[in-house]
Write an enzyme that holds these catalytic residues in place. Sequence first.
Site, PDB file in Angstrom:
ATOM      1  N   ASP A 147      -2.348  -1.647  10.361  1.00 59.88           N
ATOM      2  CA  ASP A 147      -2.690  -1.552   8.939  1.00 59.88           C
ATOM      3  C   ASP A 147      -3.446  -2.777   8.411  1.00 59.88           C
ATOM      4  OD1 ASP A 147      -1.517   0.908   8.600  1.00 59.88           O
ATOM      5  OD2 ASP A 147       0.398   0.097   7.890  1.00 59.88           O
ATOM      6  N   SER A 168       1.479  -6.491   7.184  1.00 64.29           N
ATOM      7  CA  SER A 168       0.039  -6.355   7.451  1.00 64.29           C
ATOM      8  C   SER A 168      -0.771  -6.959   6.309  1.00 64.29           C
ATOM      9  CB  SER A 168      -0.335  -4.878   7.586  1.00 64.29           C
ATOM     10  OG  SER A 168       0.322  -4.310   8.680  1.00 64.29           O
ATOM     11  N   LYS A 206       0.850  -1.204   0.000  1.00 66.24           N
ATOM     12  CA  LYS A 206       0.000   0.000   0.000  1.00 66.24           C
ATOM     13  C   LYS A 206       0.876   1.242   0.000  1.00 66.24           C
ATOM     14  CE  LYS A 206       0.861   1.260   4.495  1.00 66.24           C
ATOM     15  NZ  LYS A 206       1.631   2.445   4.882  1.00 66.24           N
TER      16      LYS A 206
END
Length: 306
Positions: free
Chosen positions: A149, A116, A22
């Site tokens: 996250d 995560s 991300k």
Amino acid sequence: MTNGQSDPALPDGSITVRAPAKVNLILRILDRRPDGYHNLWSIMHTVALEDEVIMRVTSSSGGITLTCDHEGLSVDDTNLVWKAASAVLSQAGRPVGLEIELRKRIPMGGGLGGGSSDAAATILGLNKLLTLGWSTTKMGEVGQVLGSDVAFFLYAPSAIVSGRGEQVRAVTIEGERWVVLAKPSFGIETKWAYQELARIKRGVCPLSTDHVDLDHRDRMPWSQLVANAENDFEAPVFARHSLLQEIKRTLLGLGAQVALLSGSGATVFGLFEMESTARRAGAHLAQDRALNVFVVPTCSGPLWTS
Ligand code: C5P
């Protein structure tokens, strides 16, 4: 089963889940909470740099066996994938024997959420493999305990994240962009970045009116994100690592619409409208052998299973 027959109660075959990295298009760190964590507000997007988590149920009881192609990562019960699998099996009351293979591509200590994402992929994959029928909310509750996250990745590709990271609302960002990720050879520990930020910060700066406006939307164009991109960690992290500020300047000079630190770093990313410009910028940065450079599009859907 020891007689060579398969147990009909056990799922057949394996499941593969792609776990994307991300980037934070906006990251605001707000007040410190009584539990020691900080409230934050962020708009996050997955990008097509992916780890893979492959899972197979081997027996009706037994432990978790984790293997990984990255030497630097422990494969015991300290690994987030192991923790995620253990949490799912115990909450589901299904202590099956499980083999998990983790293929790492996302650099660690990069602010790209790799660990995560792997944990979220494990929860998602086991929900499917064991036909648990858990909702996204339920999976998020299991995930948020593992890391701030994790819940986001269950709402991928893009979401507004608040609280400690556990409040996630999926949003649509219209269209696709190309992303150049540049990760230096060092990593940054999130905890250190929060401490440095606390040291230089004078009070809590509230969300801007533009950010409040974005907070109320379900859809948003890239132009509005480009105009409002910022990351509170840049000041403390750039103060210690001027190389990261230089990478940001270079990306902007090479045509990035926006260049920003991702999470608490150490990755700096640039957003590009055109693949060709992104690839040229990536090739330029990759001349510096000390940088790990990736050129990928933003993801257009949720975590992918097969
Ligand atoms: O939850 P995670 O493992 O990502 O957090 C790492 C560290 O970052 C925490 O121990 C905490 O010091 C800090 N943190 C925080 N506020 C958050 C997320 C993380 O202070 N919302």
